[in-house]
Design a protein around this motif. Structure first.
Motif, PDB file in Angstrom:
ATOM      1  N   LEU A 146      36.582   1.142  54.502  1.00  0.00           N
ATOM      2  CA  LEU A 146      35.242   1.658  54.798  1.00  0.00           C
ATOM      3  C   LEU A 146      34.205   0.544  54.808  1.00  0.00           C
ATOM      4  O   LEU A 146      33.297   0.543  55.635  1.00  0.00           O
ATOM      5  CB  LEU A 146      34.848   2.734  53.784  1.00  0.00           C
ATOM      6  CG  LEU A 146      35.585   4.066  53.886  1.00  0.00           C
ATOM      7  CD1 LEU A 146      35.217   4.966  52.714  1.00  0.00           C
ATOM      8  CD2 LEU A 146      35.311   4.760  55.200  1.00  0.00           C
ATOM      9  N   THR A 186      31.147   2.664  59.208  1.00  0.00           N
ATOM     10  CA  THR A 186      31.226   3.332  57.901  1.00  0.00           C
ATOM     11  C   THR A 186      30.720   2.468  56.750  1.00  0.00           C
ATOM     12  O   THR A 186      30.813   2.877  55.594  1.00  0.00           O
ATOM     13  CB  THR A 186      32.675   3.782  57.597  1.00  0.00           C
ATOM     14  OG1 THR A 186      33.546   2.650  57.610  1.00  0.00           O
ATOM     15  CG2 THR A 186      33.145   4.838  58.565  1.00  0.00           C
ATOM     16  N   LEU A 239      35.987  10.077  53.187  1.00  0.00           N
ATOM     17  CA  LEU A 239      34.809  10.040  54.047  1.00  0.00           C
ATOM     18  C   LEU A 239      34.217  11.439  54.201  1.00  0.00           C
ATOM     19  O   LEU A 239      32.994  11.616  54.187  1.00  0.00           O
ATOM     20  CB  LEU A 239      35.185   9.444  55.404  1.00  0.00           C
ATOM     21  CG  LEU A 239      34.070   8.976  56.312  1.00  0.00           C
ATOM     22  CD1 LEU A 239      33.071   8.094  55.607  1.00  0.00           C
ATOM     23  CD2 LEU A 239      34.667   8.253  57.510  1.00  0.00           C
TER      24      LEU A 239
END
Length: 133
Positions: A20, A26, A76
């Motif tokens: 991430l 992200t 996520l």
């Protein structure tokens, strides 16, 4: 004796966090994830993962058999509940928590799929709800 190795689970979660951080779309979410208290503990059924906006809870029985791409999607997914303030909105408007969570799950999972992420099997993701908020 649990059917999972907590050290392996923690390494997999660390791999997801690093992914991430290194992925341009992200990076922001990884910063939010870093501010959530991450707890790996058995949750009462039917829960497999959850967030209260302060903590992120993962059930080791669920994530132990999960491939890394799905674990990434799951983590996520929970971070996006925080990003969109789903808990606060539900409480503020006095909405039915179960129905609101299902609707929020569809929204998040459809968005994640559109971004190319894999979500775990069984997650709410009906294309009939695409572009609904």
């Amino acid at each position: 004796m649990p059917a999972y190795d907590m050290d392996v689970l923690k390494k997999n979660i660390s791999r997801v966090k690093m992914k991430l951080m290194r992925t341009p779309n992200t990076t922001f979410f990884s910063a939010l994830l870093a501010n959530l208290k991450l707890t790996v503990a058995e949750l009462p059924p039917p829960h497999t993962a959850a967030t209260d906006g302060i903590s992120l809870f993962l059930d080791p029985r669920f994530i132990a058999i999960m491939p890394i791409p799905e674990l990434l999607g799951l983590i996520l997914h929970e971070v996006l509940h925080v990003v969109f303030d789903h808990i606060g909105r539900c409480l503020y408007h006095g909405l039915n928590k179960e129905i609101y969570n299902i609707a929020a799950d569809h929204y998040i999972n459809l968005m994640l799929k559109a971004m190319g992420y894999k979500i775990p099997d069984g997650g709410y993701c009906d294309p009939a709800y695409k572009s609904m908020s």
